[in-house]
Design a protein around this motif. Structure first.
Motif, mmCIF file in Angstrom:
data_model
loop_
_atom_site.group_PDB
_atom_site.id
_atom_site.type_symbol
_atom_site.label_atom_id
_atom_site.label_comp_id
_atom_site.label_asym_id
_atom_site.label_seq_id
_atom_site.Cartn_x
_atom_site.Cartn_y
_atom_site.Cartn_z
ATOM 1 N N ARG A 116 1.761 6.228 7.142
ATOM 2 C CA ARG A 116 1.751 5.420 5.928
ATOM 3 C C ARG A 116 2.039 3.939 6.197
ATOM 4 N N ASN A 165 -1.319 -1.570 -6.859
ATOM 5 C CA ASN A 165 -2.756 -1.516 -7.157
ATOM 6 C C ASN A 165 -3.063 -2.343 -8.412
ATOM 7 N N THR A 170 -7.471 -4.576 -1.868
ATOM 8 C CA THR A 170 -8.642 -4.301 -2.701
ATOM 9 C C THR A 170 -9.560 -5.506 -2.821
ATOM 10 N N GLY A 181 -6.027 -1.903 3.428
ATOM 11 C CA GLY A 181 -5.790 -1.425 2.074
ATOM 12 C C GLY A 181 -5.850 -2.448 0.967
ATOM 13 N N VAL A 211 0.844 -1.197 0.000
ATOM 14 C CA VAL A 211 0.000 0.000 0.000
ATOM 15 C C VAL A 211 0.881 1.250 0.000
#
Length: 367
Positions: free
Chosen positions: A332, A220, A241, A239, A215
């Protein structure tokens, strides 16, 4: 000095560990630190499958051994009185491979492959040779140069990374193994590029740290595979998906990067099959040495896939612990989400039952 440590006397122990009590809390003698070493008080130590693999025999080690390799600690004595890097009172994260700085991997910038550190770890000794732990007239081996399930430890100064005093010990401990290994596997070993697709097998402490790294690195989509529903739910919160139980991921688009953290050859084979043509497979799991990994040999050329073994996440602890702590401070890398529980050291055997069941991410003990 006299200390308390969780000591294993024989490998191949089976659960339930709360009943079998493979780890014995023993009073041991600890030698003072030699030049180049530190005496530390263990503030918090995390339980990892690498510890469990010694207990159950998947990773044979010399016995007896004081276990534990992921920890935060405080320096209480120096082997070198004129040490300019460390001082009494310093907070440190302990890393499980001391890099000698002199072997070919070290001088090539690959301290995570240090030949001398690995050899010392295999013998159950400290980097400078021998053991500092004793049970009467019997030497007790060190686990990965740390032996953190204890009140105190003597470690090589190259096993320690100084950190700020305000980081909670139970969080700081996780940077020594789970974060270095998992985040490093993605950002260092695989060199993830923003926008690349990622799949992660296994959502323990290392697998979820790899997810955090994916992430933070801009992966992605990111899919995660694990049999435990609670871990899949946590992966979505962190995070991912999409998440899948094993076997349910077959229909997903082949990812650029697959990270295998389970430590089973059959899972590594599935990870290799899932990666796209030209994709990368990073493996950080530690299977039993008897397991064999089998793939069609022609596929290495025909499909152009790359298999990357990642030890310590290809990390240089003195560089990457501060780097990852910086990402944590910036929000983060929410490492605190990996923490399952904080318990006294006396609960150590029962905690390994929870770890073996798959229903824990990172459990921490406080000596």
């Amino acid at each position: 000095m006299k200390i308390t440590a969780a000591t294993l006397n024989a490998v191949g122990q089976t659960g339930p560990y709360a009943a079998a009590q493979p780890l014995r809390l023993a009073e041991l003698d600890l030698d003072p630190p030699r030049p180049g070493e530190l005496l530390v008080r263990i503030d918090a130590a995390g339980l990892c499958h690498s510890d469990l693999s010694v207990i159950n025999g998947d990773r044979p080690r010399p016995m007896p051994m004081a276990l534990g390799h992921e920890a935060a600690a405080t320096v209480i004595a120096l082997g070198d009185p004129d040490d300019r890097q460390f001082a009494v009172g310093d907070r440190v994260v302990l890393a499980f491979l001391p890099a000698c700085g002199e072997c070919v991997p070290c001088v090539s910038g690959e301290g995570y492959m240090c030949a001398n550190g690995a050899a010392a770890n295999g013998r159950g000794e400290l980097l400078r040779g021998g053991m500092r732990l004793h049970d009467g007239d019997k030497d007790v081996h060190h686990h990965l140069g740390v032996s953190a399930f204890a009140s105190h430890a003597v470690v090589d100064r190259r096993s320690a990374v100084k950190i700020d005093a305000d980081i909670p010990s139970e969080i700081a401990a996780l940077f020594g193994c789970a974060v270095l290994t998992g985040v490093g596997a993605v950002l260092n070993s695989a060199a993830l590029r923003p926008g690349e697709s990622v799949a992660i097998y296994g959502l323990g402490g290392v697998g979820l740290a790899a997810l955090l790294g994916a992430v933070a690195g801009g992966g992605n989509p990111i899919v995660a595979i694990d049999p435990v529903a609670e871990k899949r739910a946590l992966a979505l919160e962190l995070g991912a998906t999409a998440v899948f139980a094993p076997g349910g991921e077959d229909g997903i688009a082949a990812p650029d990067l697959v990270v295998e953290t389970v430590g089973k050859a059959v899972v590594l084979e599935r990870a290799y099959a899932l990666a796209r043509r030209g994709g990368r497979v990073v493996t950080v799991g530690l299977p039993n040495p008897a397991e064999r990994f089998s793939i069609p040999a022609v596929s290495l050329v025909g499909d152009g896939k790359t298999i990357i073994g990642s030890y310590l996440g290809s990390s240089i602890p003195s560089r990457d612990v501060p780097r990852y702590i910086g990402l944590w401070r910036a929000g983060r890398l929410p490492v605190e989400r990996l923490l399952t529980s904080v318990s006294p050291l006396s609960d150590i055997n029962a905690l390994f039952d929870t770890l073996a069941s798959g229903h824990a991410v990172r459990q921490v003990v406080i000596p």
